[in-house]
Write an enzyme that holds these catalytic residues in place. Structure first.
Site, PDB file in Angstrom:
ATOM      1  N   ARG A  18       0.855  -1.198   0.000  1.00  0.00           N
ATOM      2  CA  ARG A  18       0.000   0.000   0.000  1.00  0.00           C
ATOM      3  C   ARG A  18       0.888   1.244   0.000  1.00  0.00           C
ATOM      4  O   ARG A  18       2.067   1.168   0.297  1.00  0.00           O
ATOM      5  CB  ARG A  18      -0.883   0.008   1.260  1.00  0.00           C
ATOM      6  CG  ARG A  18      -1.705  -1.248   1.397  1.00  0.00           C
ATOM      7  CD  ARG A  18      -2.532  -1.219   2.630  1.00  0.00           C
ATOM      8  NE  ARG A  18      -3.630  -0.261   2.477  1.00  0.00           N
ATOM      9  CZ  ARG A  18      -4.600  -0.103   3.366  1.00  0.00           C
ATOM     10  NH1 ARG A  18      -4.604  -0.805   4.474  1.00  0.00           N
ATOM     11  NH2 ARG A  18      -5.567   0.745   3.159  1.00  0.00           N
ATOM     12  N   ASN A  74      15.089   1.823  11.153  1.00  0.00           N
ATOM     13  CA  ASN A  74      13.898   2.575  10.766  1.00  0.00           C
ATOM     14  C   ASN A  74      12.838   2.211  11.802  1.00  0.00           C
ATOM     15  O   ASN A  74      12.213   1.142  11.729  1.00  0.00           O
ATOM     16  CB  ASN A  74      13.424   2.227   9.356  1.00  0.00           C
ATOM     17  CG  ASN A  74      12.255   3.115   8.934  1.00  0.00           C
ATOM     18  OD1 ASN A  74      11.651   3.814   9.759  1.00  0.00           O
ATOM     19  ND2 ASN A  74      11.921   3.091   7.654  1.00  0.00           N
ATOM     20  N   HIS A 100      14.946   6.690   7.157  1.00  0.00           N
ATOM     21  CA  HIS A 100      13.537   6.758   6.756  1.00  0.00           C
ATOM     22  C   HIS A 100      13.451   6.710   5.240  1.00  0.00           C
ATOM     23  O   HIS A 100      14.298   7.291   4.546  1.00  0.00           O
ATOM     24  CB  HIS A 100      12.870   8.037   7.274  1.00  0.00           C
ATOM     25  CG  HIS A 100      12.886   8.111   8.766  1.00  0.00           C
ATOM     26  ND1 HIS A 100      12.051   7.340   9.541  1.00  0.00           N
ATOM     27  CD2 HIS A 100      13.679   8.802   9.610  1.00  0.00           C
ATOM     28  CE1 HIS A 100      12.314   7.577  10.813  1.00  0.00           C
ATOM     29  NE2 HIS A 100      13.307   8.448  10.883  1.00  0.00           N
TER      30      HIS A 100
HETATM   31  O1  CA2 Z   1       9.528   7.158   5.993  1.00  0.00           O
HETATM   32  C1  CA2 Z   1       9.721   6.267   6.804  1.00  0.00           C
HETATM   33  O2  CA2 Z   1      10.538   5.364   6.646  1.00  0.00           O
HETATM   34  C2  CA2 Z   1       8.882   6.216   8.104  1.00  0.00           C
HETATM   35  O3  CA2 Z   1       9.722   5.744   9.150  1.00  0.00           O
HETATM   36  C3  CA2 Z   1       7.744   5.245   7.838  1.00  0.00           C
HETATM   37  C4  CA2 Z   1       6.748   5.161   8.989  1.00  0.00           C
HETATM   38  C5  CA2 Z   1       6.267   6.552   9.406  1.00  0.00           C
HETATM   39  O4  CA2 Z   1       5.439   6.453  10.537  1.00  0.00           O
HETATM   40  C6  CA2 Z   1       7.434   7.486   9.701  1.00  0.00           C
HETATM   41  O5  CA2 Z   1       6.920   8.757  10.011  1.00  0.00           O
HETATM   42  C7  CA2 Z   1       8.365   7.589   8.496  1.00  0.00           C
HETATM   43  C8  CA2 Z   1       5.503   4.345   8.584  1.00  0.00           C
HETATM   44  C9  CA2 Z   1       5.792   2.992   8.039  1.00  0.00           C
HETATM   45  C10 CA2 Z   1       4.517   2.437   7.501  1.00  0.00           C
HETATM   46  O6  CA2 Z   1       4.798   1.749   6.315  1.00  0.00           O
HETATM   47  C11 CA2 Z   1       3.761   1.394   5.512  1.00  0.00           C
HETATM   48  C12 CA2 Z   1       4.091   0.844   4.294  1.00  0.00           C
HETATM   49  C13 CA2 Z   1       3.112   0.473   3.420  1.00  0.00           C
HETATM   50  C14 CA2 Z   1       1.789   0.647   3.758  1.00  0.00           C
HETATM   51  C15 CA2 Z   1       1.446   1.196   4.960  1.00  0.00           C
HETATM   52  C16 CA2 Z   1       2.439   1.569   5.842  1.00  0.00           C
END
Ligand code: CA2
Length: 148
Positions: A18, A74, A100
């Site tokens: 997603r 991460n 990130h």
């Molecule tokens: O940009 C990044 O790597 C983050 O660490 C990703 C986190 C977010 O809360 C940080 O602010 C930035 C979220 C990871 C969620 O990953 C998903 C991947 C696909 C679908 C839904 C969520």
């Protein structure tokens, strides 16, 4: 540094399923396979773990600190909230590169604050999955500098 531990936090197991416009279309397994191959070519061992649970990440950071392994972390959303992860990094002496996928500073303001950045060796963000590759390069360069 004898080894690199790549630690991924909550929801990163959903990568590739997603929100590709934010996080790209590679799965976590795709990224991990590439990093393991990169590390092997550099003569390093690289271990990858993911958990949706804060305590697992605390345990793994402490373990890396004891093993003197470099950490690529991460922490996902825990980046912005977790005093426990920050204390694990500073308390264990683990050498952590915070990464990130997205440029958190170009997103919602609640993502602009990281509790981890002040205790990390450095931060790499906004380059998609390349952020992890750059973190491997950074750990290798730091280790070489330390040796010389
Ligand atoms: O940009 C990044 O790597 C983050 O660490 C990703 C986190 C977010 O809360 C940080 O602010 C930035 C979220 C990871 C969620 O990953 C998903 C991947 C696909 C679908 C839904 C969520």
């Amino acid at each position: 540094m004898q080894a690199i531990h790549v630690l991924n936090g909550p929801n990163l197991n959903l990568l590739g399923t997603r929100e590709p416009q934010i996080y790209g279309s590679e799965t976590l397994a795709d990224i991990e396979t590439r990093l393991v191959a990169k590390a092997k070519a550099l003569g390093l061992t690289l271990e990858c773990r993911q958990s949706n649970h804060e305590g697992d990440l605390v345990d793994w950071i402490q373990e890396a600190g004891r093993a003197d392994a470099g950490v690529i972390l991460n922490a996902g959303a825990y980046t912005h909230t977790s005093v426990a992860l920050r204390d694990a990094i500073s308390g264990s002496g683990a050498h952590v590169i915070e990464v990130h996928l997205s440029n958190v500073h170009a997103r919602e303001s609640f993502r602009h604050r990281s509790l981890i950045s002040p205790v990390a060796r450095g931060v790499i963000l906004g380059f998609g999955s390349l952020s992890y590759d750059l973190a491997v390069d950074a750990l290798v360069a730091l280790a070489a500098k330390k040796k010389s």
